[in-house]
Design an enzyme around this catalytic site. Structure first.
Site, mmCIF file in Angstrom:
data_model
loop_
_atom_site.group_PDB
_atom_site.id
_atom_site.type_symbol
_atom_site.label_atom_id
_atom_site.label_comp_id
_atom_site.label_asym_id
_atom_site.label_seq_id
_atom_site.Cartn_x
_atom_site.Cartn_y
_atom_site.Cartn_z
ATOM 1 N N ASP A 47 0.822 -1.228 0.000
ATOM 2 C CA ASP A 47 0.000 0.000 0.000
ATOM 3 C C ASP A 47 0.847 1.266 0.000
ATOM 4 O O ASP A 47 0.396 2.317 0.447
ATOM 5 C CB ASP A 47 -0.952 0.024 1.205
ATOM 6 C CG ASP A 47 -1.787 -1.230 1.315
ATOM 7 O OD1 ASP A 47 -2.434 -1.581 0.310
ATOM 8 O OD2 ASP A 47 -1.790 -1.864 2.390
ATOM 9 N N GLU A 48 2.078 1.179 -0.518
ATOM 10 C CA GLU A 48 2.967 2.351 -0.481
ATOM 11 C C GLU A 48 2.692 3.338 -1.622
ATOM 12 O O GLU A 48 3.178 4.468 -1.580
ATOM 13 C CB GLU A 48 4.440 1.925 -0.573
ATOM 14 C CG GLU A 48 4.909 1.025 0.547
ATOM 15 C CD GLU A 48 4.835 -0.443 0.153
ATOM 16 O OE1 GLU A 48 5.443 -1.267 0.854
ATOM 17 O OE2 GLU A 48 4.153 -0.755 -0.851
ATOM 18 N N LYS A 54 2.669 2.072 -5.214
ATOM 19 C CA LYS A 54 3.440 1.582 -6.359
ATOM 20 C C LYS A 54 2.781 1.959 -7.683
ATOM 21 O O LYS A 54 3.455 2.228 -8.673
ATOM 22 C CB LYS A 54 3.611 0.067 -6.260
ATOM 23 C CG LYS A 54 4.456 -0.373 -5.080
ATOM 24 C CD LYS A 54 4.647 -1.871 -5.044
ATOM 25 C CE LYS A 54 3.408 -2.627 -4.665
ATOM 26 N NZ LYS A 54 2.956 -2.406 -3.293
ATOM 27 N N GLY A 55 1.448 1.969 -7.689
ATOM 28 C CA GLY A 55 0.756 2.335 -8.916
ATOM 29 C C GLY A 55 1.063 3.746 -9.360
ATOM 30 O O GLY A 55 1.195 4.023 -10.554
ATOM 31 N N GLY A 79 -4.243 -4.168 -4.041
ATOM 32 C CA GLY A 79 -4.824 -3.204 -4.964
ATOM 33 C C GLY A 79 -3.958 -1.982 -5.151
ATOM 34 O O GLY A 79 -3.180 -1.605 -4.279
ATOM 35 N N HIS A 80 -4.072 -1.393 -6.335
ATOM 36 C CA HIS A 80 -3.466 -0.095 -6.615
ATOM 37 C C HIS A 80 -4.595 0.910 -6.802
ATOM 38 O O HIS A 80 -5.550 0.646 -7.525
ATOM 39 C CB HIS A 80 -2.644 -0.125 -7.909
ATOM 40 C CG HIS A 80 -1.478 -1.054 -7.877
ATOM 41 N ND1 HIS A 80 -0.564 -1.067 -6.860
ATOM 42 C CD2 HIS A 80 -1.064 -2.005 -8.753
ATOM 43 C CE1 HIS A 80 0.361 -1.982 -7.108
ATOM 44 N NE2 HIS A 80 0.070 -2.565 -8.253
ATOM 45 N N ARG A 116 2.534 -29.083 -7.141
ATOM 46 C CA ARG A 116 2.426 -29.609 -8.511
ATOM 47 C C ARG A 116 1.058 -30.207 -8.814
ATOM 48 O O ARG A 116 0.926 -31.156 -9.594
ATOM 49 C CB ARG A 116 3.554 -30.621 -8.788
ATOM 50 C CG ARG A 116 4.921 -29.962 -8.839
ATOM 51 C CD ARG A 116 6.045 -30.945 -8.679
ATOM 52 N NE ARG A 116 6.075 -31.489 -7.325
ATOM 53 C CZ ARG A 116 6.999 -32.321 -6.881
ATOM 54 N NH1 ARG A 116 7.972 -32.705 -7.679
ATOM 55 N NH2 ARG A 116 6.946 -32.775 -5.654
ATOM 56 N N GLN A 137 2.099 -6.540 -3.364
ATOM 57 C CA GLN A 137 2.484 -6.582 -1.952
ATOM 58 C C GLN A 137 3.801 -5.828 -1.737
ATOM 59 O O GLN A 137 3.979 -4.773 -2.281
ATOM 60 C CB GLN A 137 2.534 -8.025 -1.433
ATOM 61 C CG GLN A 137 1.178 -8.695 -1.359
ATOM 62 C CD GLN A 137 0.776 -9.326 -2.658
ATOM 63 O OE1 GLN A 137 1.561 -9.944 -3.357
ATOM 64 N NE2 GLN A 137 -0.486 -9.187 -3.007
ATOM 65 N N PRO A 145 -9.435 -1.117 7.721
ATOM 66 C CA PRO A 145 -8.530 -0.061 8.219
ATOM 67 C C PRO A 145 -7.113 -0.601 8.308
ATOM 68 O O PRO A 145 -6.888 -1.719 8.784
ATOM 69 C CB PRO A 145 -9.082 0.259 9.614
ATOM 70 C CG PRO A 145 -10.468 -0.279 9.638
ATOM 71 C CD PRO A 145 -10.489 -1.448 8.700
ATOM 72 N N LEU A 203 4.201 12.345 1.548
ATOM 73 C CA LEU A 203 4.865 13.294 2.444
ATOM 74 C C LEU A 203 3.889 14.354 2.921
ATOM 75 O O LEU A 203 3.992 14.846 4.055
ATOM 76 C CB LEU A 203 6.048 13.945 1.715
ATOM 77 C CG LEU A 203 6.898 14.911 2.550
ATOM 78 C CD1 LEU A 203 7.603 14.168 3.689
ATOM 79 C CD2 LEU A 203 7.923 15.630 1.667
ATOM 80 N N VAL A 228 3.628 14.303 -3.128
ATOM 81 C CA VAL A 228 3.139 15.386 -2.281
ATOM 82 C C VAL A 228 1.628 15.559 -2.386
ATOM 83 O O VAL A 228 1.080 16.564 -1.926
ATOM 84 C CB VAL A 228 3.856 16.712 -2.605
ATOM 85 C CG1 VAL A 228 5.329 16.641 -2.226
ATOM 86 C CG2 VAL A 228 3.687 17.084 -4.079
#
Length: 427
Positions: A13-14, A16-17, A40-41, A142, A223, A303, A331, A413
């Site tokens: 959740d940083e 990435k998208g 998710g993005h 397998r 992830q 949450p 930020l 930002v």
């Protein structure tokens, strides 16, 4: 440098998208190489907000080829629901390709995921219940179903029968659930065969040809580092390789094709699900961060747990992934704080750890050692150069850069597509 890997540094959740989208028109291919629809993005394009779960976020960029790699597990119902939703909003999805070797999530994977998690009780992992883990387990055992199996009914039926031999014993005798018939699974999967056939390709060949031609290929990880099955906070992790090394195995390109490794990190920390989280906040500060940052899961709506920036964890991710750049997101969420805590080390039973403890037990018991940096009150959402930021915000960024072990090249930002400060280009 055509091969660019984008991975999360924390627990996902940083943003990435947003980083993938930032590369925009310079990108020719975007590849999802791990995970499924358990992450998710959220991508904002103008006034439009898109929540993607299975598709690579690059599918929103005009002219970009989107690939679901062999390292992904695919829920076909989710795949076509997402495609139809995007098409209804005027998004061109014709450039999507799916690896023939990607594994398929079936009804029995989702069922087992949910009942197994409930059975664990207090020892729950915190999965999304979407069948991701059981699908990967079948892959390793397998007995998995691959996309290409949908095109041969005899092979498909044999594989489903083999998988259900064991799973029905579990469902009936351990979990007290009804048995699942082979016909219902086969009929469901075959209902997607004609729709998915035009999307299927030898994606490894496509990507290697693209790299040979000097095209820009972005490998987008689902992830994040701390959820990687090998290098994360095991067992509270995902079931796939979420680090930069997974980009090679999950897409079918050699590691020497990966030229730049970009880590995405929030200006604070969040995670969803169970597991250790040294800087987690349980007070008003945590509620303030959660509400300001709208920290709720894109896929689950749950949450998120929130906490302050963890520098030892960022250094660990830099080392594990071989990060060449960091993108620092959100930020702007910290605006208004008088001072901002940053975790610089851990205390474990009176012993100081400047790096992440090798022992999971120690990490579970770690408490953060904080340094406090001055905050700022000015609105920074309009900043587009580093000098536009207040001096305190610049000092915060530079302090995190020094602590994290690699260059912070981009700073987010705001939520808008262009709300970024670029200190060094990612291409």
């Amino acid at each position: 440098m055509p091969g660019i890997v984008i991975v999360g540094v924390q627990w996902g959740d940083e943003g990435k998208g947003k980083a993938t989208d930032l590369l925009g028109e310079r990108t020719d291919w975007v590849v999802k190489f791990n995970g499924g629809n358990n992450a998710g993005h959220t991508v904002v394009v103008g006034d439009e907000k898109y929540a993607l779960h299975l598709l690579p976020s690059g599918i929103l960029s005009s002219g970009v080829n989107a690939v679901i790699g062999n390292g992904v597990v695919v829920d076909l119902e989710v795949l076509f629901a997402e495609l139809e939703a995007l098409q209804a909003r005027g998004v061109d999805t014709s450039r999507l390709r799916v690896s023939a070797n990607a594994h398929v999530i079936t009804h029995y994977h989702r069922t087992l995921d949910k009942v197994t998690e409930r059975f664990l009780g207090k020892r729950q992992i915190g999965t999304t219940g979407r069948g991701i883990g059981p699908a990967y387990a079948d892959k390793i055992n397998r007995v998995g179903i691959r996309v290409q199996d949908l095109f041969d009914e005899n092979i498909l039926r044999q594989k489903v029968e083999g998988a259900l031999d064991q799973k029905n014993h579990l469902l009936l005798k351990v979990y007290n659930r009804r048995a699942i018939t082979c016909d219902e699974i086969v009929d469901d999967l075959l209902s997607y065969a004609d729709r998915v056939r035009p999307l299927v390709a030898d994606t490894s060949l496509l990507l290697n040809d693209a790299l040979d031609a000097g095209e820009v290929v972005v490998f987008e990880g689902g992830q994040a580092t701390m959820l990687d099955v090998d290098h994360g906070t095991y067992p509270f992790v995902t079931s796939s390789a979420a680090t930069a090394g997974g980009a090679a195995t999950g897409s079918g390109v050699g590691p020497n094709r990966l030229d730049r490794i970009v880590g995405i990190v929030k200006a604070y920390t969040t995670r969803v699900g169970s597991g250790p989280f040294p800087t987690e906040l349980f007070d008003e500060s945590g509620e303030w961060l959660r509400s300001r940052g709208f920290e709720f899961g894109t896929t689950t709506g749950r949450p998120r747990r929130v906490g302050w920036y963890d520098a030892p964890m960022a250094r660990y991710a830099t080392r594990i992934n071989g990060l060449t750049d960091l993108v620092l997101t959100k930020l702007d969420i910290l605006t208004g704080l008088e001072r901002i805590p940053v975790c610089v080390a851990y205390d474990v039973d009176g012993e100081r750890f400047d790096e992440m403890p090798v022992s999971q037990s120690d990490f579970h018991h770690a408490t953060p050692i904080y340094e406090y940096l001055p905050g700022w009150t000015q609105d920074i959402t309009g900043a587009r150069t580093f000098d536009d930021l207040p001096v305190e915000a610049r000092e915060y960024v530079l302090a995190l850069e020094a602590m994290s072990g690699t260059h912070i090249s981009v700073i987010g930002v705001g939520a808008e597509r262009d709300a970024v400060v670029v200190r060094r280009d990612l291409v």
